[in-house]
Design a protein around this motif. Sequence first.
Motif, PDB file in Angstrom:
ATOM      1  N   MET A   1      -1.182   5.552  20.713  1.00 55.07           N
ATOM      2  CA  MET A   1      -0.962   6.481  19.567  1.00 55.07           C
ATOM      3  C   MET A   1      -2.296   7.299  19.506  1.00 55.07           C
ATOM      4  N   GLU A   2      -1.981   8.483  19.075  1.00 55.99           N
ATOM      5  CA  GLU A   2      -3.011   9.420  19.282  1.00 55.99           C
ATOM      6  C   GLU A   2      -4.034   9.508  17.890  1.00 55.99           C
ATOM      7  N   THR A   3      -5.128   9.903  17.880  1.00 53.16           N
ATOM      8  CA  THR A   3      -6.202   9.607  17.033  1.00 53.16           C
ATOM      9  C   THR A   3      -5.555  10.319  15.649  1.00 53.16           C
ATOM     10  N   SER A   4      -5.063  11.675  15.840  1.00 52.73           N
ATOM     11  CA  SER A   4      -4.684  12.173  14.554  1.00 52.73           C
ATOM     12  C   SER A   4      -3.420  11.374  13.842  1.00 52.73           C
ATOM     13  N   LEU A   5      -2.573  10.879  14.416  1.00 55.15           N
ATOM     14  CA  LEU A   5      -1.390  10.055  13.974  1.00 55.15           C
ATOM     15  C   LEU A   5      -2.040   8.862  13.486  1.00 55.15           C
ATOM     16  N   LEU A   6      -2.984   8.175  14.098  1.00 58.13           N
ATOM     17  CA  LEU A   6      -3.634   7.061  13.338  1.00 58.13           C
ATOM     18  C   LEU A   6      -4.186   7.426  12.047  1.00 58.13           C
ATOM     19  N   LEU A   7      -4.904   8.515  12.153  1.00 57.33           N
ATOM     20  CA  LEU A   7      -5.882   8.885  10.915  1.00 57.33           C
ATOM     21  C   LEU A   7      -4.732   9.057   9.840  1.00 57.33           C
ATOM     22  N   TYR A   8      -3.674   9.671  10.073  1.00 54.47           N
ATOM     23  CA  TYR A   8      -2.613  10.168   9.251  1.00 54.47           C
ATOM     24  C   TYR A   8      -1.903   8.789   8.579  1.00 54.47           C
ATOM     25  N   GLY A   9      -1.693   7.932   9.400  1.00 56.83           N
ATOM     26  CA  GLY A   9      -1.177   6.775   9.028  1.00 56.83           C
ATOM     27  C   GLY A   9      -2.255   5.951   7.893  1.00 56.83           C
ATOM     28  N   VAL A  10      -3.593   6.234   8.114  1.00 56.12           N
ATOM     29  CA  VAL A  10      -4.405   5.598   7.163  1.00 56.12           C
ATOM     30  C   VAL A  10      -4.302   6.240   5.926  1.00 56.12           C
ATOM     31  N   LEU A  11      -4.232   7.510   6.040  1.00 59.60           N
ATOM     32  CA  LEU A  11      -4.129   8.547   4.824  1.00 59.60           C
ATOM     33  C   LEU A  11      -3.136   8.174   4.013  1.00 59.60           C
ATOM     34  N   VAL A  12      -1.649   7.994   4.608  1.00 56.72           N
ATOM     35  CA  VAL A  12      -0.384   7.589   4.024  1.00 56.72           C
ATOM     36  C   VAL A  12      -0.590   6.141   3.195  1.00 56.72           C
ATOM     37  N   VAL A  13      -1.239   5.366   3.900  1.00 57.34           N
ATOM     38  CA  VAL A  13      -1.637   4.084   3.715  1.00 57.34           C
ATOM     39  C   VAL A  13      -2.718   3.725   2.119  1.00 57.34           C
ATOM     40  N   LEU A  14      -3.525   4.877   2.493  1.00 56.17           N
ATOM     41  CA  LEU A  14      -4.351   5.129   1.201  1.00 56.17           C
ATOM     42  C   LEU A  14      -3.800   5.611   0.109  1.00 56.17           C
ATOM     43  N   VAL A  15      -2.855   6.576   0.146  1.00 52.65           N
ATOM     44  CA  VAL A  15      -2.053   7.111  -1.285  1.00 52.65           C
ATOM     45  C   VAL A  15      -1.170   5.804  -1.406  1.00 52.65           C
ATOM     46  N   GLY A  16      -0.663   4.894  -0.586  1.00 53.03           N
ATOM     47  CA  GLY A  16       0.231   4.122  -0.949  1.00 53.03           C
ATOM     48  C   GLY A  16      -0.528   3.229  -1.995  1.00 53.03           C
ATOM     49  N   PHE A  17      -1.790   2.693  -1.392  1.00 51.35           N
ATOM     50  CA  PHE A  17      -2.675   1.827  -2.447  1.00 51.35           C
ATOM     51  C   PHE A  17      -2.897   2.759  -3.735  1.00 51.35           C
ATOM     52  N   GLU A  18      -3.239   4.064  -3.650  1.00 54.17           N
ATOM     53  CA  GLU A  18      -3.338   4.610  -4.839  1.00 54.17           C
ATOM     54  C   GLU A  18      -2.132   4.490  -5.734  1.00 54.17           C
ATOM     55  N   ARG A  19      -0.917   4.438  -5.068  1.00 51.10           N
ATOM     56  CA  ARG A  19       0.256   4.406  -6.025  1.00 51.10           C
ATOM     57  C   ARG A  19       0.243   2.750  -6.610  1.00 51.10           C
ATOM     58  N   HIS A  45      16.840   6.818 -14.852  1.00 46.97           N
ATOM     59  CA  HIS A  45      16.277   7.461 -13.882  1.00 46.97           C
ATOM     60  C   HIS A  45      15.124   6.863 -13.012  1.00 46.97           C
ATOM     61  N   TYR A  46      14.511   5.833 -13.729  1.00 46.91           N
ATOM     62  CA  TYR A  46      13.182   5.246 -13.174  1.00 46.91           C
ATOM     63  C   TYR A  46      13.427   4.543 -11.721  1.00 46.91           C
ATOM     64  N   PRO A  47      14.517   3.697 -11.701  1.00 51.15           N
ATOM     65  CA  PRO A  47      14.801   3.248 -10.112  1.00 51.15           C
ATOM     66  C   PRO A  47      14.748   4.363  -9.082  1.00 51.15           C
ATOM     67  N   PHE A  48      15.374   5.426  -9.326  1.00 52.93           N
ATOM     68  CA  PHE A  48      15.484   6.393  -8.225  1.00 52.93           C
ATOM     69  C   PHE A  48      14.224   7.066  -8.142  1.00 52.93           C
ATOM     70  N   MET A  49      13.397   7.335  -9.004  1.00 60.33           N
ATOM     71  CA  MET A  49      11.882   7.857  -8.985  1.00 60.33           C
ATOM     72  C   MET A  49      11.193   6.670  -8.001  1.00 60.33           C
ATOM     73  N   VAL A  50      11.316   5.589  -8.471  1.00 55.99           N
ATOM     74  CA  VAL A  50      10.541   4.440  -7.318  1.00 55.99           C
ATOM     75  C   VAL A  50      11.018   4.726  -6.137  1.00 55.99           C
ATOM     76  N   LEU A  52      12.539   7.315  -4.612  1.00 52.43           N
ATOM     77  CA  LEU A  52      12.182   8.640  -3.963  1.00 52.43           C
ATOM     78  C   LEU A  52      10.689   8.699  -3.580  1.00 52.43           C
ATOM     79  N   HIS A  53       9.762   8.357  -4.387  1.00 53.94           N
ATOM     80  CA  HIS A  53       8.333   8.163  -3.981  1.00 53.94           C
ATOM     81  C   HIS A  53       8.047   7.043  -2.996  1.00 53.94           C
ATOM     82  N   THR A  54       8.475   5.871  -2.950  1.00 53.68           N
ATOM     83  CA  THR A  54       8.223   5.377  -1.671  1.00 53.68           C
ATOM     84  C   THR A  54       8.988   5.829  -0.467  1.00 53.68           C
ATOM     85  N   GLY A  55       9.982   6.457  -0.432  1.00 51.26           N
ATOM     86  CA  GLY A  55      10.656   7.241   0.528  1.00 51.26           C
ATOM     87  C   GLY A  55       9.606   8.224   1.111  1.00 51.26           C
ATOM     88  N   LEU A  56       9.113   8.903   0.409  1.00 49.16           N
ATOM     89  CA  LEU A  56       8.095  10.082   0.559  1.00 49.16           C
ATOM     90  C   LEU A  56       7.045   9.613   1.618  1.00 49.16           C
TER      91      LEU A  56
END
Length: 175
Positions: A1-19, A45-50, A52-56
Amino acid sequence: METSLLLYGVLVVLVGFERVAELVVSLRNAKWSFAQGGVESGQGHYPFMVVLHTGLLAGCLVEAILADRPFIPALGWIMLAVVVASQALRWWCITTLGHQWNTRVIVVPGLQLVAKGPYQWMRHPNYVAVVLEGAALPLVHTSWITAVVFTVLNIPLLAVRIRTEEAALTLAAAR
């Protein structure tokens, strides 16, 4: 896995922790609001919001990996700055609203509408953060399909959400 993709994965996980941090704050604030006589609106509408944001978050990673999306520095760094700015705006909203902030629509009758922080300039600044992040986070690693799908699905959700909040605030003010 290339470095940029690995770092992107870390970013998305960090945003997940923020959630998750948001949810912890939201649960604490919901308890406080209900103890103060808070009334919840818009549960439908709350379950759809959850979802959608998880899907993001999932879509960002799945698209970047399966579609072999490249990191394009001219786009990626600007979008990363937008993601960071959206997080800063979101937490400015959370700290400004204090106990009144929630991921659900819970209004405590008798409390004044907050008109400081970002709320002195706009009525729903948290949704500006949501829109910016929803477009920018996927585009950090050119996951443009995720950015478009999230944005298109988020438009009617935000319309319902804002209408629900406005109705709840109007009802609370009338009490």
